[in-house]
Scaffold this active site. Structure first.
Site: not given
Length: 809
Positions: A238, A269, A273, A351, A383, A385, A489, A558, A760
């Protein structure tokens, strides 16, 4: 347009327009596949026929080596000796690589520099910190030869104390005097005083389990050595730019020496990342050291043991409230199980705090978070986060308030929603615990509509009647909201780039920094470009993501893929479109406002041309038909030290009503019906969005019901295959599933065509299933005790909770 005539070099000057065989345009009412069209996924047919090519489907280059990564079998131990001489001598082995073979930095972490590719074999760093940690890599002619050779290694370790559970992690952190990451706190008002003054209080605890990503395509990377020590990497990731940077860092080379490319992933998902950098780095190291192409492909068991999960969280809550259920103040304490390294845990735990309020005005609040180290795999993005975990805490607390007051849980929820702030409303916005005013709340309206369309009140009475006449089977019902903040964020990540080419024949090449993992990002961005040029979608070519075309990209994460890349691509297309308008206005002596793009044609004063013909003329006039595009999300700013600001550009909203039935003798259960109403703003593609809503809901249901991660006391993950780790199947989908996109949706923020993110937010709609199970368990005890049901609510946990409320345990 006769493209051959454009290419003609038979004489000086340039061809006359009259010789280009331009034809009159057709007059369609609208383009095919523009914005808001319910178009199928661009690879949908390829997915179901097997024609879609993933990283492992690309033909292997001659001489490609297969890489196996040997893993630690200890949770926490000092490496005393690692003898790999027999591994190197094994048949078919081309290379065996350890930390000593890394020319650059021995690290693949996204932020903090604490994720070694392989542990050093000597010194203070010669430590393994979880079962599954990579020790060394074997590159051989076949994967079987590599795997077999790795078993010949002789490893001596000295065990060290290991913290596996949250309780062990707390003891470990308290003894060490520090957590893995510093604790963090958000405050709104004087929550302590408001709690003391509140007429009533409720305190409780809920344990929320993790989740494996279980993407259909496992982790994989291939690497090919290029000239000058450069490397070409295909990675199922990702975040191509992060893979590029980490591979370059490992090789001790600048980023420009590494190119990362991918066309699609078979699911991500969040698990692709930060995690893929490890496997890309290992493949690239093999390629550079041997001069041969290399492939590192994990099987399912190794993938599940080696890669991070959703963070497990313990939440203690303390809420003050009135007899009518109105919240006066709230206090939440989060304890987050991060694993052995920091990875993305700081942002994820943040988060969870950002969403501790979900859709409710808490008025006064304190949210405290500890981030703990365990000797297990480093947990990572998934997903939502962290947001889903934070929401579960407040939703459990509201259910308990409803139980204590005797009110319907939905009425307690509605009483505490953030107020709607319309253009003519004389209402001041409420503030989140991080001091952001909520000015776009539509949750009250959405819930009112769903309450009516789902027939909630009548079904509540029907559930009560069913439970009164059934001793063994009990039903439960819950309707819950979602308010989810959209933006990274980490503020600087809210940027994207795109590259658009218009070729002489009017066809369009599109590239951007987003990645496709099945969510439909590519087709949505292509629809945006088609809409800008007013050409049919089939004329826009979607191309593989590559760091060679769009640099310095953020992860596709995100829920921001369409927001960021859609706007970047729109800006690129508009730059070219403006050039075409300027050219046409000058050539045909008309004002700019009389050059109007219509379906597959362009009006120029009193004449009109096909889009492709105008493009051909612009090419002959040496007008640039290529442009980059860039977008940075405006109006966001968050001061982390003060825990105050606007971390989100807007909120996405939704609600779900779920009805379940449980068997009180076995704990087994079934979701009977689910009604979902979700806000996607002005949808870019309703078909794609509906798929995301359904998929997110089902995946969220799996997290909260069947998907249990279980480690033994030695730190070994015992649920590392589909035989023991249960994701939802087609049979878990309710027979009665009613999904609707909220027709009134329109983003008040200036997003691409006023759409909203959809990746998400629907995941958290599944909290309604978990709370419906809680409602059913409560009914099993005759409503005398509130259930202490933790997540995931496996049949065993449901049965234990039934026995608890009946006084049997």
């Amino acid at each position: 347009m006769d493209e051959t005539r454009i290419q003609d070099r038979s004489g000086a000057g340039q061809p006359a327009v009259s010789s280009l065989n331009e034809r009159p345009p057709t007059h369609e009412a609208k383009i095919r596949g523009g914005v808001a069209s319910a178009i199928a996924h661009d690879s949908g047919m390829k997915h179901v026929t097997g024609a879609a090519r993933y990283a492992d489907d690309e033909p292997e280059l001659p001489g490609t080596l297969q890489v196996f990564i040997a893993m630690s079998q200890r949770a926490h131990a000092r490496i005393v000796r690692l003898d790999i001489s027999a591994v190197r001598a094994a048949p078919g082995v081309a290379a065996v690589l350890t930390a000593d073979d890394i020319p650059g930095q021995n690290d693949y972490s996204p932020v903090f520099g604490d994720d070694p590719i392989f542990p050093p074999l000597t010194g203070d760093g010669a430590i393994v910190q979880y079962v599954g940690q990579p020790l060394f890599a074997v590159a051989a002619e076949t994967e079987l030869l590599a795997r077999s050779a790795a078993q010949l290694a002789k490893i001596e370790c000295e065990d060290l104390p290991a913290a596996i559970s949250i309780d062990e992690a707390l003891a470990h952190a308290d003894a060490a005097g520090e957590d893995l990451l510093p604790a963090y706190e958000m405050r709104l008002g004087n929550s302590a005083a408001a709690l003391e003054a509140a007429p009533r209080r409720v305190k409780g605890r809920i344990e929320i389990g993790g989740q494996d990503h279980f993407y259909l395509e496992g982790q994989i990377a291939t690497a090919a050595p290029m000239e000058d020590g450069d490397v070409f990497v295909r990675s199922s990731t990702q975040h191509p730019s992060e893979v590029q940077h980490n591979v370059a860092k490992m090789l001790g080379r600048p980023d420009h020496a590494v190119t990362v490319e991918l066309r699609r992933m078979g699911g991500g998902f969040g698990g692709k990342e930060s995690q893929p950098a490890l496997f890309a780095a290992v493949a690239a190291l093999v390629a550079v050291k041997t001069g041969r192409p290399a492939k590192c492909r994990l099987d399912r068991d190794d993938d599940m043991e080696m890669t991070g999960k959703r963070h497990e969280v313990r939440i203690d809550y303390d809420l003050g409230f009135a007899d009518d259920g109105t919240i006066h103040a709230a206090d939440f304490s989060h304890v987050v199980r991060c694993g052995y390294s920091r990875d993305l845990s700081a942002a994820i735990a943040d988060r969870a705090m950002f969403h501790a309020d979900n859709a409710y005005d808490l008025k006064a609040a304190r949210i405290h978070s500890r981030r703990l180290k365990t000797h297990t795999v480093s947990n990572t993005a998934f997903r939502g986060f962290g947001g889903p975990q934070g929401m579960v805490g407040i939703e459990r607390a509201l259910d308990e308030i409803a139980f204590l007051t005797g009110l319907d849980p939905l009425d307690v929820r509605k009483r505490n929603f953030y107020p709607a702030i319309g253009p003519d409303a004389n209402v001041e916005p409420a503030f989140t615990p991080y001091h952001m005013p909520v000015t776009d709340s539509v949750i009250g309206e959405i819930v009112d509509e769903l309450e009516a369309s789902s027939d909630y009140r009548a079904r509540r009475e029907a559930v009560k009647a069913f439970n009164a006449r059934n001793a063994i089977f009990k039903k439960g019902l819950a309707l819950t909201p979602v308010k989810f903040g959209i933006s990274f964020t980490t503020t600087h990540l809210n940027q994207a780039g795109a590259l658009v080419h218009v070729y002489k024949d009017g066809s369009v090449h599109l590239n951007h920094g987003g990645t496709e993992m099945g969510q439909g990002l590519f087709v949505k961005v292509a629809q945006v470009v088609a809409e800008e040029f007013q050409i049919d979608l089939e004329k826009v070519k979607i191309t593989a993501t590559t760091t060679a075309k769009v640099p310095n990209t953020s992860a596709t994460a995100a829920s921001s893929g369409s927001d960021l890349n859609g706007m970047a691509a729109q800006n690129a297309a508009r730059t070219i479109k403006d050039r075409l308008i300027d050219f046409a206005a000058e050539r045909y002596h008309v004002p700019r406002d009389q050059v109007v793009f219509q379906p597959n044609r362009v009006l120029i004063g009193n004449m009109e041309k096909r889009f492709c013909d105008l493009v051909g003329e612009a090419y002959l006039a040496r007008i640039s038909l290529s442009s980059t595009g860039f977008y940075a999300t405006p109006e966001i700013d968050y001061d982390r030290e003060a825990a105050s600001g606007r971390p989100f550009y807007y909120f996405a909203y939704g609600a779900a009503c779920s009805e379940v039935v449980i068997d009180t003798l076995t704990g087994e259960y079934k979701l009977l019906r689910a009604d979902i109403l979700h806000d996607v703003g002005k949808s870019l593609n309703p078909a794609i969005d509906m798929g995301q809503i359904e998929g997110g809901f089902i995946q969220g249901m799996g997290w909260l019901t069947t998907e249990e991660l279980w480690w033994d006391d030695k730190g070994r993950l015992k649920t590392h295959a589909p035989s023991t780790y249960k994701i939802p199947t087609a049979n878990d989908r309710p027979d009665d599933l009613r999904i609707a996109i909220w027709e009134k949706g329109e983003n008040r923020s200036e997003t691409v065509y006023r759409s909203k993110a959809v990746g998400e937010p629907p995941f958290m709609l599944a909290i309604s299933v978990f709370l419906a199970l809680t409602d059913a368990v409560c009914a099993a005890g005759g409503g005398r005790a509130f259930p202490r049901l933790d997540a995931p609510a496996t049949p065993e946990r449901v049965l234990w909770a039934v026995e608890d409320v009946r006084g049997a345990r």
